[in-house]
Every structure is written in structure tokens, then in C-alpha cells.
Design an enzyme around this catalytic site. Structure first.
Site, short mmCIF file in Angstrom:
data_model
loop_
_atom_site.label_atom_id
_atom_site.label_comp_id
_atom_site.label_asym_id
_atom_site.label_seq_id
_atom_site.Cartn_x
_atom_site.Cartn_y
_atom_site.Cartn_z
NE ARG A 85 25.12 26.20 78.77
CZ ARG A 85 26.32 25.75 79.14
NH1 ARG A 85 26.57 24.45 79.11
NH2 ARG A 85 27.26 26.58 79.55
CB SER B 86 29.08 27.41 75.71
OG SER B 86 28.65 26.07 75.50
CE LYS C 106 30.05 16.98 81.77
NZ LYS C 106 29.86 18.22 82.54
CG ASP C 107 25.62 19.83 82.04
OD1 ASP C 107 26.43 19.39 82.89
OD2 ASP C 107 25.97 20.52 81.08
CB THR D 251 38.01 20.72 88.69
OG1 THR D 251 36.78 20.07 88.31
CG2 THR D 251 38.20 20.54 90.19
CB SER E 282 33.48 18.55 88.84
OG SER E 282 33.17 17.27 89.33
NE ARG F 49 32.70 13.14 88.29
CZ ARG F 49 33.71 13.32 87.44
NH1 ARG F 49 34.86 12.67 87.59
NH2 ARG F 49 33.58 14.15 86.42
NE ARG F 50 35.76 16.49 85.62
CZ ARG F 50 35.16 17.18 84.65
NH1 ARG F 50 35.00 18.49 84.78
NH2 ARG F 50 34.71 16.56 83.58
NE ARG G 47 30.53 27.95 86.29
CZ ARG G 47 29.38 28.65 86.26
NH1 ARG G 47 28.96 29.25 87.37
NH2 ARG G 47 28.66 28.74 85.17
CB VAL H 50 36.63 24.29 76.54
CG1 VAL H 50 37.95 23.61 76.20
CG2 VAL H 50 35.59 23.25 76.97
CB THR I 258 37.66 30.60 80.03
OG1 THR I 258 36.99 31.49 79.13
CG2 THR I 258 37.99 31.32 81.32
NE ARG I 259 35.59 25.36 83.08
CZ ARG I 259 34.88 24.70 83.97
NH1 ARG I 259 35.36 23.59 84.50
NH2 ARG I 259 33.68 25.10 84.33
CB CYS J 40 24.05 17.20 87.82
SG CYS J 40 22.37 17.03 87.19
#
Length: 317
Positions: A10, A12, A80-81, A124, A126, A128-129, A146, A149, A151-152, A237
Site C-alpha cells: 500500500r 501509506s 492483523k489486516d 479509534t 477499531s 475492539r478498542r 479513519r 497515523v 492524520t490521527r 479482523c
């Protein structure tokens, strides 16, 4: 003479950093020339939430299609993806040494999760998070976000959010650990199966001997156990599931937790298995099979305890 290898990834910053690391290792250890080609995935172009467009597996599909089409020799994924179901014609050829699997909290003033003000906004993407955050801070407002890194992180520094949760591994690979306010202990905050690890896929019929130089057996065993939990639960996932495997001497221990979406309930399970020693291929394969069986057994325990109803999973008995 070593043939040139082409790796697809990718575009990114994190994906390029991870792939560049693999390319550098292969060249340094084997002398092979490596080229990198960028593939755009649906996960990169869509701004919708990951759960609505099919989970993190959307990052893998275009890369896998390029590999099958012969446009590259191998692809590098964040493990993990990667969906747990086998992909026709492709194999997981190598798992390099795993980076830190923990999650990290980023705040403006170095505050921990416990120190954030009442009603803090935390970002987040996720599920899960989300569940883990609400479990520990039910007063928080968790926002779906979304973006890459930077951007977040900018959403925190600008004041748009009070905090974000990111994978420590990605921050490490981008040289951004200085932004971390708190690392979450895996004992109370297990992360996504395979988090921190990279997956190198190749075509089934290809033999790329250079990959032997970057394989890491301990990492492969841990992620095999963790991903077997996902596969047995028939969970994607992005499901609200955390799993952590650790190898000490020849004992592999796996802990897995399934959360309700709102974090109000959780179910956990833990088991261990003794693995045989030896470097022969037959021993390595047996260890992998035992690691996967461990994950399967822990998942069955969770199903027996009601995990399927708790998190609306596909698995059943």
C-alpha cells in the site's frame, strides 16, 4: 546471481516504511535487488468505517490480486489486516520478527487513560478498542476515525480529540514513539491477533529462498495461535476480540478475550501447550500445528462460555 524481487505494498507512510524495512533486510542479508511497487486498495480510497466496508481485509485484496496476476513477487501486509481464510494460490511464506504488539494512547499533555477528564473524546477505528475503552472509561465519548497515523495524531494536537489509540508497532516503525502518553499492558488490554507482526505472501508455486533469512519462528508460532482464535470463532479482523500469545522456553501460552460492543461484558480464556524442540522441518511444522490447535481450543472454550452471543460472531458449536 540473485534475481531481482518486486514487492507490492500500500502507499501509506506506514506501509511504505514496513515494506522498505523488509526490502532493506533482504538486500543486506542476501544481496538480492529489491524494487517496491505501490498498489491502491479500497481501504485507502474509501472514507467509510472499516466495519462497513468489510473490515481490515479490504487492505489486502488488491495486493493479493496483484500478486496472483504476476505484477510482483511478494506482498507485505500488516498481519492483523490479513483475513484468516486461505487465499487460493497464495501462501504465507514468512513472518519476520514481531514488533511491540501493544496499543498506545496519545494525548496532548501526556495524560493517561485514567487521568483524562470526564467525557473525554477518544478516537479509534477499531471495534475492539472501542469496547476496551468503554470497559475502562464508560464515561468517554469514543469517536470512529479513519486516516493515516499523522492524520490521527493531528486530531489530538489540534484539539479535535482528547486522545487516540494506535498500535505501538506502527508508531515505532514511523519513529513517532515520542507521541505516546501510555502503553496498555497486554494482560489487561490484549490486542488484535497478529498485531505488530508483518506477513509476507508469495505465490504457492514460487520458491524464494531469500525469505529464509528473515523468518522468525517464535513470531510465527505466536500469531498462528492468535489467528486460530479468529478462524474458529469465524470472526473478521475487526471483531471485538483480543488475543496474546507468548512463548517461554518451550511453553506457548495464549490468552484471548471477547468483548460486547459496548464494553460492558467480556469473556476470557487462557491455555498453554508444550512444544517440541528441534530445528528440523518436521519439528517446525508440528510446532505450528500445535500452536494453531491451542488457538482452536481456546476459541472453543470461549464459544462454550457464550462468546458467539456476546459479540455476534459466526462461530458456533
Amino acid at each position: 546471481m540473485n534475481r531481482k524481487l518486486t514487492i507490492a505494498t500500500r502507499g501509506s507512510a506506514l506501509a511504505l516504511a514496513q515494506t522498505g524495512m523488509i526490502a532493506e533486510q533482504l538486500t543486506r542479508l542476501t544481496g538480492v535487488e529489491v524494487a517496491i511497487t505501490v498498489v491502491t486498495t479500497e481501504g485507502d480510497t474509501s472514507r467509510a468505517s472499516l466495519s462497513s466496508i468489510g473490515g481490515t481485509g479490504v487492505f489486502a485484496s488488491a495486493l493479493r490480486a496483484a500478486l496472483v496476476a504476476g505484477e510482483c513477487d511478494l506482498v507485505v501486509h500488516s498481519l492483523k489486516d490479513l483475513p484468516t481464510a486461505p487465499y487460493p494460490g497464495l501462501v504465507l511464506a514468512a513472518v519476520p520478527q514481531r514488533e511491540d504488539p501493544r496499543d498506545a494512547l496519545i494525548t496532548r499533555n501526556g495524560l493517561t487513560l485514567a487521568d483524562l477528564p470526564e467525557g473525554a473524546t477518544i478516537g479509534t477505528g477499531s471495534p475492539r478498542r472501542v469496547a476496551q475503552l468503554l470497559s475502562l472509561r464508560p464515561d468517554a465519548t469514543v469517536v470512529d476515525i479513519r486516516g493515516n497515523v499523522d492524520t490521527r495524531l493531528a486530531k489530538v494536537s489540534s484539539g479535535e480529540l482528547d486522545a487516540v489509540v494506535l498500535a505501538a508497532a506502527g508508531l515505532t516503525r514511523l519513529g513517532r514513539l515520542d507521541a505516546v502518553s501510555e502503553f496498555f499492558d497486554l494482560a489487561v488490554w490484549p490486542t488484535a491477533p497478529g498485531q505488530g507482526a508483518l506477513a509476507i505472501e508469495t505465490r504457492e508455486e514460487d520458491d524464494i529462498p531469500q525469505l529464509a533469512y528473515i523468518r522468525h519462528d517464535e513470531s510465527r508460532l505466536s500469531i498462528a495461535a492468535e489467528r486460530a482464535v479468529l478462524a474458529t470463532l469465524e470472526a473478521g479482523c475487526s471483531a471485538p476480540i483480543g488475543a496474546t500469545a507468548r512463548l517461554e522456553a518451550n511453553t506457548l501460552t495464549l490468552t484471548a478475550v471477547v468483548y460486547s460492543a459496548d464494553g460492558a461484558e467480556e469473556l476470557g480464556g487462557e491455555r498453554s501447550v508444550e512444544l517440541p524442540s528441534g530445528d528440523e522441518a518436521t519439528h517446525r511444522q508440528l510446532r505450528l500445528e500445535l500452536a494453531s490447535a491451542l488457538g482452536h481450543d481456546v476459541a472453543l472454550q470461549l464459544l462454550d462460555d457464550g462468546a458467539s452471543d456476546l459479540a455476534q460472531l459466526g462461530g458456533g458449536r
